[in-house]
Write an enzyme that holds these catalytic residues in place. Structure first.
Site, PDB file in Angstrom:
ATOM      1  N   TRP A   1       4.035 -29.639 -19.383  1.00  0.00           N
ATOM      2  CA  TRP A   1       2.974 -29.180 -20.288  1.00  0.00           C
ATOM      3  C   TRP A   1       3.039 -27.685 -20.550  1.00  0.00           C
ATOM      4  O   TRP A   1       2.830 -27.240 -21.683  1.00  0.00           O
ATOM      5  CB  TRP A   1       1.591 -29.597 -19.768  1.00  0.00           C
ATOM      6  CG  TRP A   1       1.414 -31.084 -19.852  1.00  0.00           C
ATOM      7  CD1 TRP A   1       1.278 -31.956 -18.814  1.00  0.00           C
ATOM      8  CD2 TRP A   1       1.400 -31.896 -21.041  1.00  0.00           C
ATOM      9  NE1 TRP A   1       1.181 -33.250 -19.276  1.00  0.00           N
ATOM     10  CE2 TRP A   1       1.248 -33.243 -20.633  1.00  0.00           C
ATOM     11  CE3 TRP A   1       1.508 -31.611 -22.404  1.00  0.00           C
ATOM     12  CZ2 TRP A   1       1.195 -34.304 -21.552  1.00  0.00           C
ATOM     13  CZ3 TRP A   1       1.454 -32.681 -23.323  1.00  0.00           C
ATOM     14  CH2 TRP A   1       1.301 -33.991 -22.886  1.00  0.00           C
TER      15      TRP A   1
ATOM     16  N   ASP B   1      -4.327 -23.507 -18.562  1.00  0.00           N
ATOM     17  CA  ASP B   1      -4.561 -24.902 -18.951  1.00  0.00           C
ATOM     18  C   ASP B   1      -5.025 -25.648 -17.697  1.00  0.00           C
ATOM     19  O   ASP B   1      -4.257 -25.850 -16.763  1.00  0.00           O
ATOM     20  CB  ASP B   1      -3.247 -25.496 -19.486  1.00  0.00           C
ATOM     21  CG  ASP B   1      -3.351 -26.990 -19.806  1.00  0.00           C
ATOM     22  OD1 ASP B   1      -4.439 -27.570 -19.640  1.00  0.00           O
ATOM     23  OD2 ASP B   1      -2.328 -27.565 -20.220  1.00  0.00           O
TER      24      ASP B   1
ATOM     25  N   LYS C   1      -9.401 -36.423 -18.809  1.00  0.00           N
ATOM     26  CA  LYS C   1      -8.955 -36.699 -17.437  1.00  0.00           C
ATOM     27  C   LYS C   1     -10.143 -36.649 -16.466  1.00  0.00           C
ATOM     28  O   LYS C   1     -10.518 -37.663 -15.890  1.00  0.00           O
ATOM     29  CB  LYS C   1      -7.860 -35.733 -17.019  1.00  0.00           C
ATOM     30  CG  LYS C   1      -6.560 -36.014 -17.781  1.00  0.00           C
ATOM     31  CD  LYS C   1      -5.829 -34.773 -18.110  1.00  0.00           C
ATOM     32  CE  LYS C   1      -4.852 -34.914 -19.255  1.00  0.00           C
ATOM     33  NZ  LYS C   1      -4.048 -36.116 -19.326  1.00  0.00           N
TER      34      LYS C   1
HETATM   35  N1  PLP Z   1      -2.106 -30.106 -20.711  1.00  0.00           N
HETATM   36  C1  PLP Z   1      -2.079 -30.977 -19.683  1.00  0.00           C
HETATM   37  C2  PLP Z   1      -2.087 -30.436 -18.287  1.00  0.00           C
HETATM   38  C3  PLP Z   1      -2.049 -32.351 -19.929  1.00  0.00           C
HETATM   39  O1  PLP Z   1      -2.033 -33.204 -18.896  1.00  0.00           O
HETATM   40  C4  PLP Z   1      -2.059 -32.812 -21.256  1.00  0.00           C
HETATM   41  C5  PLP Z   1      -2.051 -34.256 -21.570  1.00  0.00           C
HETATM   42  O2  PLP Z   1      -1.895 -35.117 -20.769  1.00  0.00           O
HETATM   43  C6  PLP Z   1      -2.062 -31.875 -22.285  1.00  0.00           C
HETATM   44  C7  PLP Z   1      -2.106 -30.533 -21.981  1.00  0.00           C
HETATM   45  C8  PLP Z   1      -2.042 -32.305 -23.711  1.00  0.00           C
HETATM   46  O3  PLP Z   1      -3.283 -32.805 -24.027  1.00  0.00           O
HETATM   47  P1  PLP Z   1      -3.609 -33.587 -25.373  1.00  0.00           P
HETATM   48  O4  PLP Z   1      -2.945 -34.914 -25.287  1.00  0.00           O
HETATM   49  O5  PLP Z   1      -5.102 -33.648 -25.327  1.00  0.00           O
HETATM   50  O6  PLP Z   1      -3.112 -32.767 -26.497  1.00  0.00           O
END
Ligand code: PLP
Length: 362
Positions: free
Chosen positions: A100, A168, A192
């Protein structure tokens, strides 16, 4: 009974879902569903304001930080964080410790110069200590992902840096106490730990607002969102309503300290079984940075025995334990133990792991 170990969208507390159900046709005495309410109505306004106030209380968010509710998920914030914050120098530091943060860095590179603080890691199984990082003295901010959901790597420290820290926290938000004042910006997609997909929480220090690049779309613009109290356009009203109920549930269940204790107990239970299995279960992540939220492991060997893993997943499913398959990029098993997963439910998984070990060890 089904136990949902999904990585996200993930399990929500049963009490919250029951409350949603009880109020589905008549929300707070309005005679209509929250999904049918105008986002400009006072009834809805109270829901959104209460959610923000409860979050401020839960995390002890200082007064000089704004809480914004936006759309576009974590991916939206990969772009928004850069668009809003990279402008002061045009450069930012990215600490890439998993899938990510790698995606976030790639997105940010569209809007400025991205400095990878770490040499490219061969596998995402560790968080190199800060003393080894190559920070750019010209960076507008330092970015990292507190919990890498795919690989199960969670920071065990908050970086100490001289520029705003951008984090994040999508997959470990509200699972342990944090000192918000150490950050310039924190964000989390809801799906989550805190609610349904569709709403993203942003906590941003006031003085960082208003420095966005000219090309920033209105929908990702912190200044516009702040000026309009997150009501620039129609917000994800249902998601915000459910998220507000989750905040109340957290408050009623020991607050962040309660969530943190539970997270520790649940993850320890599973990691202990992995560590005592003589290699039958294998978690590649360095002990110090093993995630309390997402526990990835292989079965049979460090590379995983696919037949055994298939059997394990089938057995789990037969006992009602679902969505335990690892992310397609790493394979194996991943047990996600977000706030809504109870210790009791984790114990059921532990029991299955022990029985499977006994039946299949050599
Ligand atoms: N950041 C993290 C730590 C994630 O686990 C995720 C998705 O699982 C994201 C970002 C991306 O999120 P989204 O699917 O809401 O764009």
């Amino acid at each position: 009974m089904v136990i949902n170990f999904a990585a996200g969208p993930a399990k929500l507390p049963e009490e919250v879902l029951k409350e949603v159900q009880a109020n589905l046709l008549n929300c707070n005495g309005s005679g209509i569903s929250v999904m049918e309410m105008s986002h400009r109505s006072s009834n809805y306004g109270k829901i959104q304001e209460a959610a923000i106030a409860d979050l401020r209380e839960l995390l002890n968010v200082p007064q000089n930080y704004k809480i914004l509710l936006m759309q576009g998920g974590g991916t939206g914030q990969f772009a928004a964080s850069a668009l809003n914050l990279i402008g002061s120098t045009g450069t930012a530091d990215y600490v890439i410790t998993g899938s990510w943060s790698a995606k976030a860095a790639k997105e940010a590179a569209q809007y400025g110069k991205v400095n990878a603080v770490l040499p490219k890691l061969e596998s995402y199984t560790t968080v190199p200590r800060q003393s080894t990082w190559k920070l750019d003295p010209n960076a507008s901010y330092v970015y990292y992902c507190d919990n890498e959901t795919v690989e199960g790597v969670e920071f065990d420290f908050v970086p100490e840096v001289k520029v705003p820290l951008v984090c994040d926290m999508s997959s470990n938000f509200l699972s342990r106490p944090i000192d918000v004042s150490k950050f310039g910006m924190i964000y989390a997609g809801a799906q989550k730990n805190i609610g349904p997909a569709g709403v993203t929480v942003i906590i941003v220090r006031e003085d960082l607002i208003g420095k966005h690049l000219k090309v920033t779309p209105s929908i990702l613009n912190f200044e516009l969102m702040d000026k309009n109290s997150s009501l620039l356009n129609t917000p994800p009203t249902f998601g915000i309503y459910v998220m507000g109920l989750v905040f109340k549930w957290i408050k009623a269940n020991g607050g962040i300290a309660g969530m943190s204790e539970r997270a520790k107990a649940k993850s320890q239970l599973i990691y202990n079984i992995i560590d005592k299995s003589n290699g039958f279960y294998y978690c590649p992540v360095q002990t110090q940075v093993r995630s309390r939220m997402n526990v990835p492991f292989r079965i049979g060997s460090s590379a995983g025995n696919e037949q055994l893993e298939k059997e394990f997943l089938a057995k789990a499913e037969a006992e009602g334990m679902i969505q335990l398959k690892g992310h397609r990029s790493v394979g194996g098993i991943r047990a996600s133990l977000y706030n809504a997963i109870t210790l009791d439910e984790t114990q059921k998984l532990a029991k299955l792991m022990l029985a499977f070990y006994e039946n299949n060890k050599n």
